[in-house]
Write an enzyme that holds these catalytic residues in place. Structure first.
Site, mmCIF file in Angstrom:
data_model
loop_
_atom_site.group_PDB
_atom_site.id
_atom_site.type_symbol
_atom_site.label_atom_id
_atom_site.label_comp_id
_atom_site.label_asym_id
_atom_site.label_seq_id
_atom_site.Cartn_x
_atom_site.Cartn_y
_atom_site.Cartn_z
ATOM 1 C CG HIS A 1 -1.589 3.898 4.185
ATOM 2 N ND1 HIS A 1 -1.737 3.418 5.466
ATOM 3 C CD2 HIS A 1 -1.367 2.818 3.397
ATOM 4 C CE1 HIS A 1 -1.635 2.102 5.456
ATOM 5 N NE2 HIS A 1 -1.398 1.716 4.210
ATOM 6 C CB SER B 1 -0.937 0.010 1.210
ATOM 7 O OG SER B 1 -0.203 -0.081 2.421
#
Length: 286
Positions: A262, A46
């Site tokens: 993220h 990710s």
């Protein structure tokens, strides 16, 4: 001393190859693409695949949560390369050779003799990094200690499998240059407790873990024929404590991606610029 070091290195690579081989026994074998492979194949988790809810790629497997504005796509556009983006959220090193789920082929299936560039960003999930980071957040709430004796060994353990994976990339894409990018700065010295929900001392522990992960991945890249791309140093000032629009990662209260820890769109662009500079410096376009 050199003989011992070489022997240890050989054992580590052999162990990693056995790990990948054992995983491959439980999934369809990888095969070179019929067209010989795209110019550029992106491999990873990710950290390379997603920007959360922003620029969501509806054409990719839903589980991968892939972005239309992730680092690989930006790198491909800057370099004018045909991209096969295999990155997928939640991926671990074994998913380079095995399916991650229905409709998700092993990432190595994208590699072939026509592949000229490979980028790799993977390893955090293999170390159970999310679990350790969550434990540090809860430790602060409970007045406990953000420390786990298993954290460093879990990070160090990925070296063999990572090294074996790099060697297998070379075998599957013999004409490609391989670039491994590490993890940028997550939190500056002293942190920002109100924003990221970590006491300063706990934030330092979390950052040291990512720094250790960078060291392990950099060593594997250097020893096994890939170029390591340092993103930590040039990301200073863009950590989770930075203002929205400047930070490269969303903090605990994720306002841009809705996914804490993220990359933001700014982060993907920042890493892409660093990777493109490294690729060009290597003489790739000559």
């Amino acid at each position: 001393m050199t003989t011992v070091r070489n022997r240890s290195r050989a054992i580590a690579v052999a162990a990693g190859l056995l790990t990948l081989f054992a995983a491959a026994m439980h999934a369809p074998a990888s095969a070179a693409p019929a067209d010989g492979g795209a110019d550029y194949v992106a491999l990873g988790d990710s950290g390379a695949a997603t920007t959360g809810v922003q620029r969501f790629d509806a054409g990719a497997p839903l589980r991968c949560a892939r972005s239309t504005a992730n680092t690989p796509k930006l790198v491909a556009a800057d370099l004018g390369l045909r991209l096969d983006d295999r990155t997928c959220s939640g991926a671990r090193i074994p998913h380079l050779t095995t399916s991650q789920g229905p409709g998700i082929a092993p990432q190595f299936d994208g590699l072939g003799p026509n592949t000229r560039l490979v980028t790799v960003h993977i390893g955090a999930n293999d170390t159970e990094m999310t679990g350790f980071v969550v434990a540090c957040h809860t430790a602060g709430l409970r007045g406990g200690v953000c420390a786990d004796p298993a954290w460093d060994p879990a990070i160090d353990k990925i070296f063999a499998a990572y090294s074996a994976a790099l060697q297998q990339i070379t075998a599957l894409a013999p004409n490609a240059k391989i670039f491994v990018d590490g993890w940028p700065l997550y939190v500056r010295d002293g942190g920002c407790p109100a924003l990221i929900g970590l006491r300063p001392e706990d934030a330092a522990v979390v950052q040291r873990a990512f720094d250790r992960l960078n060291s392990v991945v950099a060593r594997a890249a250097t020893e096994y024929g890939a170029t390591y791309v340092d993103t930590r140093t040039p990301s200073a000032g863009h950590d989770m404590c930075a203002p929205e629009g400047v930070r490269w990662f969303d903090p605990l209260v994720a306002t841009e991606t809705l996914v804490p820890y993220h990359p933001t769109l700014t982060g993907m662009r920042g890493v892409a610029d660093i990777v493109v500079a490294a690729v060009r410096a290597s003489g790739f376009e000559d």
